[in-house]
Design an enzyme around this catalytic site. Structure first.
Site, short mmCIF file in Angstrom:
data_model
loop_
_atom_site.label_atom_id
_atom_site.label_comp_id
_atom_site.label_asym_id
_atom_site.label_seq_id
_atom_site.Cartn_x
_atom_site.Cartn_y
_atom_site.Cartn_z
N GLY A 7 0.82 -1.20 0.00
CA GLY A 7 0.00 0.00 0.00
C GLY A 7 0.86 1.25 0.00
O GLY A 7 2.05 1.24 0.32
N ALA A 8 0.22 2.35 -0.37
CA ALA A 8 0.89 3.66 -0.36
C ALA A 8 -0.02 4.66 0.33
O ALA A 8 -0.25 5.76 -0.15
CB ALA A 8 1.22 4.11 -1.78
N GLY A 9 -0.57 4.23 1.47
CA GLY A 9 -1.42 5.11 2.26
C GLY A 9 -0.59 6.00 3.17
O GLY A 9 0.60 6.23 2.92
N VAL A 11 0.67 5.68 6.31
CA VAL A 11 1.81 5.13 7.02
C VAL A 11 2.81 4.48 6.06
O VAL A 11 3.99 4.82 6.04
CB VAL A 11 1.36 4.14 8.10
CG1 VAL A 11 2.56 3.47 8.77
CG2 VAL A 11 0.51 4.85 9.15
N GLY A 12 2.33 3.54 5.26
CA GLY A 12 3.23 2.89 4.31
C GLY A 12 3.81 3.86 3.30
O GLY A 12 4.99 3.78 2.95
N ASN A 103 -1.13 -2.42 15.05
CA ASN A 103 -1.21 -2.37 16.50
C ASN A 103 -1.79 -3.67 17.05
O ASN A 103 -2.49 -4.40 16.36
CB ASN A 103 -2.09 -1.19 16.93
CG ASN A 103 -1.47 0.14 16.57
OD1 ASN A 103 -0.29 0.39 16.84
ND2 ASN A 103 -2.25 1.01 15.94
N LYS A 186 2.81 -0.36 23.72
CA LYS A 186 2.02 0.50 22.86
C LYS A 186 0.56 0.08 22.86
O LYS A 186 -0.35 0.92 22.86
CB LYS A 186 2.56 0.49 21.43
CG LYS A 186 1.80 1.45 20.51
CD LYS A 186 2.29 1.42 19.07
CE LYS A 186 1.48 2.39 18.22
NZ LYS A 186 1.85 2.33 16.78
N GLU A 269 -11.08 -0.60 14.28
CA GLU A 269 -10.35 -1.80 14.67
C GLU A 269 -10.73 -2.25 16.09
O GLU A 269 -9.88 -2.63 16.88
CB GLU A 269 -8.85 -1.54 14.60
CG GLU A 269 -8.35 -1.23 13.20
CD GLU A 269 -6.86 -0.94 13.16
OE1 GLU A 269 -6.16 -1.53 12.32
OE2 GLU A 269 -6.39 -0.11 13.98
#
Length: 311
Positions: A7-9, A11-12, A103, A186, A269
């Protein structure tokens, strides 16, 4: 080292973009529409740490993956994990290292069952980023780090090799020998923050201003800490200091990204962050009284039910 970023969202795209900007061999696994957009406009990062527009980034579609990659960097939402696995599976060879940045811990179980424990690393990231309407990556603060390591602990040649690729790539990279503990730390923090802000539909400062707001946050944090301890990962003093600073700051505007998803009527999530935590134990029933964590989870499941019927 060939690196496949799934993906290229937000975060990535951010971390993969920084790696590509530093000259690393990065390919983004994307859908056709995103591939076309990247070809036309490039991969655009807007950040306090420096803007970037990367032209001619390498992309690949799921049905055109050309053999195994050395590293698969995975940063999808938990509810997209199965689809992501199906898309990048052809890129996984005998020596591929899968580095997930999701997460919680449920994804580790899924990935190790699918690909074998020897191919899966532990990892987490700290960043606040989003995509704007132009599909540019907008970095919202100055934090941008990846922490990773072997799930069994210790260091390894492959972790050191990945660390060498990430050093000097424009973000903070930390190879550690206790990554499961850091993932649990986390998770405890995020579950507390998500539970408190979603249950109250308010920021930390607003909750603390309410009559029993501090007690609610303290109760949720205690329950989440109990689950971590029950699973052999009690949080330490360093965590306590950070958590107290962030979760109990008067007037703080902080909210969980899950609350922003709820307010935008988006998928959440809940199962991955709260449901799985409850399932792993340490959920006190106190003579049949529901724990705060379970009440928060029920609140989010009711939201999902309402979304499912289009209300």
């Amino acid at each position: 080292m060939r690196i496949l970023v799934v993906g290229a969202g937000a975060v990535g795209g951010y971390f993969g973009g920084r790696l590509a900007q530093a000259g690393r061999d990065v390919t983004f696994l994307v859908r056709p529409a995103r591939a076309a957009q990247l070809k036309d406009a490039g991969l655009v990062i807007r950040s306090p740490r420096g803007d970037a527009t990367l032209r001619d980034v390498k992309t690949v579609l799921a049905d055109t993956i050309d053999g195994p990659y050395d590293v698969v960097l995975l940063s999808c939402k938990a509810y997209h994990l199965d689809d992501a696995i199906a898309s990048f599976a052809p890129a996984v060879g005998p020596d591929t290292a899968i580095l997930p940045l999701l997460n919680g811990m449920r994804h580790i179980d899924v990935l190790t069952q699918k690909f074998g424990a020897q191919r899966v690393l532990g990892g987490l990231c700290v960043i606040a980023a989003t995509l704007n309407p132009a599909r540019e990556i907008v970095h919202l603060n100055d934090l941008h780090s990846i922490t990773f390591g072997e799930l069994q602990g210790g260091t390894s040649e492959r972790v050191q090799a990945i660390a060498a690729q990430m050093q000097g790539a424009g973000f903070d990279a930390n190879a550690v020998d206790n990554v499961p503990q850091q993932m649990w730390d986390k998770w405890v923090f995020l579950a507390t923050l998500a539970s408190a802000t979603c249950l109250n539909r308010a920021a930390i400062g607003d909750i603390l201003a309410a009559p029993d707001g501090r007690r609610v946050i303290e109760g949720l944090l205690a329950e989440c800490r109990a689950v971590a301890a029950h699973n052999g990962h009690p949080v330490g003093e360093a965590f306590e200091g950070r958590a107290n600073t962030v979760l109990f700051t008067q007037g703080s505007p902080m909210t969980a990204s899950m609350l922003r998803d709820v307010e935008n009527h988006a998928p959440i999530e809940a199962d991955h962050i709260l449901g799985d935590l409850i399932a792993r134990g340490g959920d006190p029933q106190n003579g049949g009284t529901l724990s705060l964590l379970r009440i928060a989870y029920n609140h989010l499941k009711a939201y999902e039910a309402r979304q499912a019927r289009g209300a």
